[in-house]
Design a protein around this motif. Sequence first.
Motif, short mmCIF file in Angstrom:
data_model
loop_
_atom_site.label_atom_id
_atom_site.label_comp_id
_atom_site.label_asym_id
_atom_site.label_seq_id
_atom_site.Cartn_x
_atom_site.Cartn_y
_atom_site.Cartn_z
N VAL A 178 78.10 -3.61 -8.00
CA VAL A 178 79.03 -4.55 -7.36
C VAL A 178 78.27 -5.80 -6.96
CG1 VAL A 178 80.48 -4.93 -5.33
CG2 VAL A 178 80.58 -2.73 -6.55
N ASP A 179 78.86 -6.95 -7.24
CA ASP A 179 78.21 -8.21 -6.86
C ASP A 179 78.65 -8.58 -5.44
OD1 ASP A 179 76.65 -10.66 -7.43
OD2 ASP A 179 78.62 -11.61 -7.18
N SER A 180 77.69 -8.62 -4.55
CA SER A 180 77.96 -8.85 -3.13
C SER A 180 78.74 -10.14 -2.91
CB SER A 180 76.64 -8.91 -2.36
OG SER A 180 76.83 -9.46 -1.09
N ALA A 181 78.28 -11.21 -3.53
CA ALA A 181 78.88 -12.53 -3.28
C ALA A 181 80.32 -12.59 -3.78
CB ALA A 181 78.04 -13.62 -3.93
N THR A 182 80.60 -11.93 -4.91
CA THR A 182 81.96 -11.92 -5.46
C THR A 182 82.93 -11.28 -4.47
OG1 THR A 182 81.06 -11.79 -7.69
CG2 THR A 182 83.36 -11.14 -7.42
N VAL A 183 82.53 -10.15 -3.93
CA VAL A 183 83.40 -9.45 -2.98
C VAL A 183 83.64 -10.31 -1.74
CG1 VAL A 183 83.55 -7.44 -1.45
CG2 VAL A 183 82.76 -7.16 -3.82
N ARG A 184 82.59 -10.92 -1.25
CA ARG A 184 82.74 -11.77 -0.06
C ARG A 184 83.64 -12.97 -0.34
NH1 ARG A 184 77.27 -13.50 1.52
NH2 ARG A 184 78.37 -14.48 3.25
N LYS A 185 83.55 -13.49 -1.54
CA LYS A 185 84.38 -14.63 -1.92
C LYS A 185 85.86 -14.23 -1.99
CE LYS A 185 83.88 -18.53 -5.10
NZ LYS A 185 85.02 -18.77 -5.96
N ILE A 186 86.12 -13.05 -2.54
CA ILE A 186 87.51 -12.56 -2.61
C ILE A 186 88.05 -12.36 -1.19
CG2 ILE A 186 88.98 -10.62 -3.29
CD1 ILE A 186 86.99 -10.24 -5.71
N LEU A 187 87.24 -11.76 -0.36
CA LEU A 187 87.68 -11.52 1.03
C LEU A 187 88.02 -12.84 1.71
CD1 LEU A 187 85.13 -8.79 2.20
CD2 LEU A 187 87.61 -8.50 1.91
N LEU A 188 87.19 -13.85 1.49
CA LEU A 188 87.39 -15.13 2.16
C LEU A 188 88.60 -15.87 1.59
CD1 LEU A 188 85.89 -16.75 4.42
CD2 LEU A 188 84.92 -18.14 2.59
N GLU A 189 88.70 -15.90 0.29
CA GLU A 189 89.74 -16.73 -0.33
C GLU A 189 91.10 -16.04 -0.35
OE1 GLU A 189 88.13 -18.10 -4.05
OE2 GLU A 189 86.64 -19.38 -3.04
N ARG A 190 91.10 -14.72 -0.52
CA ARG A 190 92.38 -14.00 -0.64
C ARG A 190 92.90 -13.55 0.73
NH1 ARG A 190 95.54 -10.69 -4.18
NH2 ARG A 190 95.72 -8.53 -3.49
N HIS A 191 91.94 -13.21 1.61
CA HIS A 191 92.36 -12.65 2.90
C HIS A 191 91.90 -13.47 4.10
CE1 HIS A 191 93.76 -9.15 0.78
NE2 HIS A 191 92.57 -8.94 0.23
N ASN A 192 91.29 -14.64 3.85
CA ASN A 192 90.76 -15.44 4.96
C ASN A 192 89.89 -14.60 5.88
OD1 ASN A 192 91.38 -18.30 5.02
ND2 ASN A 192 93.54 -17.68 4.98
N LEU A 193 89.12 -13.73 5.29
CA LEU A 193 88.35 -12.76 6.07
C LEU A 193 86.87 -12.90 5.73
CD1 LEU A 193 89.46 -9.07 6.58
CD2 LEU A 193 87.06 -9.68 6.22
N GLU A 194 86.09 -13.17 6.73
CA GLU A 194 84.65 -13.35 6.53
C GLU A 194 83.88 -12.09 6.92
OE1 GLU A 194 82.30 -17.04 7.83
OE2 GLU A 194 81.82 -15.64 9.44
N ILE A 195 83.02 -11.61 6.02
CA ILE A 195 81.99 -10.64 6.42
C ILE A 195 80.65 -11.27 6.04
CG2 ILE A 195 83.52 -8.64 6.09
CD1 ILE A 195 81.80 -7.91 3.60
N GLY A 196 79.57 -10.72 6.53
CA GLY A 196 78.27 -11.34 6.28
C GLY A 196 77.51 -10.66 5.16
N GLY A 197 76.65 -11.44 4.49
CA GLY A 197 75.68 -10.84 3.60
C GLY A 197 74.58 -10.19 4.42
N GLY A 198 73.63 -9.59 3.73
CA GLY A 198 72.49 -9.01 4.44
C GLY A 198 71.49 -10.08 4.84
N ALA A 199 70.45 -9.66 5.58
CA ALA A 199 69.43 -10.61 6.02
C ALA A 199 68.13 -10.33 5.27
CB ALA A 199 69.21 -10.49 7.52
#
Lengths: 369, 369
Positions: free
Chosen positions: B311-332
């Motif tokens: 799974v590509d981390s950034a793709t999932v985060r982008k879908i969450l942000l754009e489709r659901h206006n929902l932000e989660i964080g990447g790792g550090a």
Amino acid sequence: MASFSPVIERHLFGPGPSNPYPEATAALALPLLGHLDPEFIKIMDETCESLRTVWGTGNARTLPLSATGSAGMEAAFVNTVGPGDVAVIAVNGLFGQRMCDVAGRCGAEVVAVEHEWGQPIDPQRVAEAHPSPKVIAAVHAETSTGVRSDIAALGNLKGEALMITDAVTSIGGIELRADDWGVDVGYAGTQKCLGVAPGLAPFTITDRAFERRIPKPQSWYLDLGLLGGYVGEGKSGGGRTYHHTAPVAMVASLHAGLRRVIDEGLDNVWARHQEAGQILQQGLQEMGLELFAAEGHRLPELTTVKVPDGVDSATVRKILLERHNLEIGGGAGQYASTVWRIGLMGHNARPDAALLVLAALKDALAIAG
Amino acid sequence: MASFSPVIERHLFGPGPSNPYPEATAALALPLLGHLDPEFIKIMDETCESLRTVWGTGNARTLPLSATGSAGMEAAFVNTVGPGDVAVIAVNGLFGQRMCDVAGRCGAEVVAVEHEWGQPIDPQRVAEAHPSPKVIAAVHAETSTGVRSDIAALGNLKGEALMITDAVTSIGGIELRADDWGVDVGYAGTQKCLGVAPGLAPFTITDRAFERRIPKPQSWYLDLGLLGGYVGEGKSGGGRTYHHTAPVAMVASLHAGLRRVIDEGLDNVWARHQEAGQILQQGLQEMGLELFAAEGHRLPELTTVKVPDGVDSATVRKILLERHNLEIGGGAGQYASTVWRIGLMGHNARPDAALLVLAALKDALAIAG
């Protein structure tokens, strides 16, 4: 319970904060964005671009530091001077004094060039104070005295030195042309003529100064080498590196305040400050009061006036606050109780505000007298 | 024109900022007060008092520093260590690493005690790393890994050293008892479990640490010797000395957020964080995902979860942000693209928020997959 207390609304006519532009206040309460959200990055980029306009600079490294104006002063020195570096500092008020303290804590050899409070700096004397300083520093608009100094003239004489300029009380209020005047490092505040709440320090630095910076400054928080990545170093859409969590609500507010200023037109905003200050200063003199700052060097946005003999400064200020919800400032340093400071800054730089403060002061003097 | 752009509303479920409590947002837009106004001084006093409650301390010197949490870290070190002082620092993530950088810039001799990321600190090992450090420091809740460490245990072993504690991601979310645990210097942030926008650093220091402080720290802005007068040193109604202009809007917002937390009851707030985190962590595991932080040491307010293979981390985060206006964080750090960080902090520490992020993540994984 404080939740049921009446809301208190003040006329903020002291040396700052001033009442923010309504657009800046409204932006504070917008839904919060994440500090790495693409939409926030757009806001940050636009904010940096607007800051370039109000600074009068093309510097790529122009950004809002995440702390108040005084931290901007600290950022200017920690990034440019270290042990043994000579810092020539023009002192004609409280903020020049503070610069000496801050530079000294960086280990700099401080050459303070003292001037009488209420007078502008003498560029020639400052430039001749040391043959080869690393930095020379001066305050453009001294908040403690209401005096404007000629930064362009100092810039002409700076030679190889880097020129640091405090523009806390000038930015957005009077003519400021960082590039034309030779400003290498400039810092400011948001809560005065920019018409935004306090909490950020608009900052700018030339490539020339950045190249001569302290490579690893004693402050991590204010390390410009790290902060460049945080704002994409002026390259819109450029890569971001996480440094600290941006104060997103304050940045959104600054963004909105700057848009208001730029939409009005910087020249128009300066003219508005000029007019309001002129009405106030003329009115005060017509009331028989004496201005403190030297004639010809008075800031329109911040007027200093002598407390008349026999009048208690604090009593008058208390009447203004309690009867008229109107704040003016006491004096600074040794002038704490003998000078008042009256600001007409940002949203308050209007003829009606000038008339109001004149009328209220007349009223308070009559009651106190 | 940005003035006519639609307002963007996000679910801030990353490592911070979180969505503020509505009371905290509303307070940002209240009419601004002057920073020396008696009404603002009341707000500042009440804020310091509420901060004592959430810190679990009686320290007179408890105040909101006028910058973000990272400046709180800098304040902790510049006021306690100078050239030659030994600082033992427990490192089990990004913020422990940052402490080493900050302490080093103060001239301290840094003894870093490294731990595996995802594991809590080992108090015994930290305490034995040096026979006579001036300070020992550790992060209570590592924002980079989602791990809780046992600060009370470290306090028991600290001996003569001053203990510095990073509570940025723990304050207002999980049990924190500065006095009982022996915290000498603590700093935090507003934008996580306290449910306020970023911009201030809640700070506390014991008399014992204050007496052993660096008399003239390299930072003027963060000099606690000067800042005491700024907040009246915890003495309500005491004299104030001007240091810098307080970020009044942010302080008013923190005041309102803290009132909300204290009205709800700190125990209840902690329980709410616990419940929301439990629902989230159980749900993630039921989805077949693997948690990153060591079992038994997981923060309820900040959950780290491994990105599934393929799974590509950034793709999932982008879908969450754009489709659901929902932000989660990447790792550090090295886990940037292999771990997600999901925060349910402050106002977001609710069962409905936990269910939403689970459902949205399931949806995004299905789309991305």
